[in-house]
Motif scaffolding. Structure first.
Motif, PDB file in Angstrom:
ATOM      1  N   VAL A   1       0.840  -1.193   0.000  1.00 31.94           N
ATOM      2  CA  VAL A   1       0.000   0.000   0.000  1.00 31.94           C
ATOM      3  C   VAL A   1       0.879   1.249   0.000  1.00 31.94           C
ATOM      4  CG1 VAL A   1      -1.836   1.228   1.222  1.00 31.94           C
ATOM      5  CG2 VAL A   1      -1.696  -1.256   1.392  1.00 31.94           C
ATOM      6  N   GLU A   2       0.489   2.232  -0.803  1.00 35.43           N
ATOM      7  CA  GLU A   2       1.127   3.542  -0.789  1.00 35.43           C
ATOM      8  C   GLU A   2       0.023   4.589  -0.729  1.00 35.43           C
ATOM      9  OE1 GLU A   2       3.717   4.113  -4.110  1.00 35.43           O
ATOM     10  OE2 GLU A   2       4.630   2.134  -3.866  1.00 35.43           O
ATOM     11  N   VAL A   3       0.315   5.700  -0.071  1.00 42.36           N
ATOM     12  CA  VAL A   3      -0.638   6.805  -0.038  1.00 42.36           C
ATOM     13  C   VAL A   3       0.022   8.063  -0.586  1.00 42.36           C
ATOM     14  CG1 VAL A   3      -1.992   5.883   1.878  1.00 42.36           C
ATOM     15  CG2 VAL A   3      -0.111   7.427   2.364  1.00 42.36           C
TER      16      VAL A   3
ATOM     17  N   ILE B   1      -5.281  14.336   7.394  1.00 44.21           N
ATOM     18  CA  ILE B   1      -4.596  13.739   6.247  1.00 44.21           C
ATOM     19  C   ILE B   1      -4.199  12.304   6.580  1.00 44.21           C
ATOM     20  CG2 ILE B   1      -2.592  13.939   4.697  1.00 44.21           C
ATOM     21  CD1 ILE B   1      -4.764  16.140   4.396  1.00 44.21           C
ATOM     22  N   VAL B   2      -4.366  11.432   5.608  1.00 44.12           N
ATOM     23  CA  VAL B   2      -4.087  10.011   5.795  1.00 44.12           C
ATOM     24  C   VAL B   2      -2.637   9.775   6.205  1.00 44.12           C
ATOM     25  CG1 VAL B   2      -3.520   9.598   3.352  1.00 44.12           C
ATOM     26  CG2 VAL B   2      -4.329   7.713   4.773  1.00 44.12           C
ATOM     27  N   GLU B   3      -2.478   8.830   7.121  1.00 42.65           N
ATOM     28  CA  GLU B   3      -1.167   8.331   7.512  1.00 42.65           C
ATOM     29  C   GLU B   3      -1.211   6.812   7.355  1.00 42.65           C
ATOM     30  OE1 GLU B   3      -0.467   9.712  11.517  1.00 42.65           O
ATOM     31  OE2 GLU B   3       0.439  11.542  10.753  1.00 42.65           O
ATOM     32  N   LEU B   4      -0.205   6.266   6.729  1.00 44.36           N
ATOM     33  CA  LEU B   4      -0.128   4.832   6.499  1.00 44.36           C
ATOM     34  C   LEU B   4       0.549   4.174   7.690  1.00 44.36           C
ATOM     35  CD1 LEU B   4      -0.650   2.534   4.501  1.00 44.36           C
ATOM     36  CD2 LEU B   4       1.587   3.041   3.482  1.00 44.36           C
TER      37      LEU B   4
ATOM     38  N   PRO C   1     -12.226   9.306  -2.179  1.00 44.47           N
ATOM     39  CA  PRO C   1     -12.693  10.296  -3.147  1.00 44.47           C
ATOM     40  C   PRO C   1     -11.559  11.005  -3.903  1.00 44.47           C
ATOM     41  CG  PRO C   1     -12.958  11.132  -0.922  1.00 44.47           C
ATOM     42  CD  PRO C   1     -12.532   9.696  -0.804  1.00 44.47           C
ATOM     43  N   ALA C   2     -10.348  10.949  -3.362  1.00 49.33           N
ATOM     44  CA  ALA C   2      -9.217  11.613  -4.012  1.00 49.33           C
ATOM     45  C   ALA C   2      -8.301  10.633  -4.741  1.00 49.33           C
ATOM     46  CB  ALA C   2      -8.407  12.363  -2.965  1.00 49.33           C
ATOM     47  N   ALA C   3      -8.639   9.339  -4.688  1.00 50.49           N
ATOM     48  CA  ALA C   3      -7.786   8.300  -5.282  1.00 50.49           C
ATOM     49  C   ALA C   3      -6.353   8.429  -4.763  1.00 50.49           C
ATOM     50  CB  ALA C   3      -7.849   8.350  -6.794  1.00 50.49           C
ATOM     51  N   ALA C   4      -6.227   8.632  -3.462  1.00 53.85           N
ATOM     52  CA  ALA C   4      -4.925   8.833  -2.831  1.00 53.85           C
ATOM     53  C   ALA C   4      -4.262   7.545  -2.353  1.00 53.85           C
ATOM     54  CB  ALA C   4      -5.069   9.801  -1.657  1.00 53.85           C
TER      55      ALA C   4
END
Length: 64
Positions: free
Chosen positions: A3-5, A31-34, A55-58
């Motif tokens: 997985v990458e963000v 903001i997403v944190e992996l 929704p942002a395809a992040a």
């Protein structure tokens, strides 16, 4: 699965955290944190759904 963000693309919707809290978290700004770039197989379905609904395809997935 790997997985990458893309944090700059994140719009802080939190869908990923709700679906896979063991893999994703959010910072103080939302903001997403992996948390786990190579999640265990039992998390794969939730991570795939997180990527699909982002929704942002992040979120990017690489199936091993």
């Amino acid at each position: 699965m790997h997985v990458e963000v893309d944090q700059p693309k994140c719009v802080a919707s939190g869908q990923c955290v709700m679906l896979a809290p063991g893999v994703f978290d959010q910072d103080d700004d939302g903001i997403v944190e992996l948390l786990d770039a190579d999640p265990a197989p039992e998390h794969h379905d939730d991570v795939r759904e997180s990527a699909a609904v982002c929704p942002a395809a992040a979120i990017r997935l690489t199936e091993k």
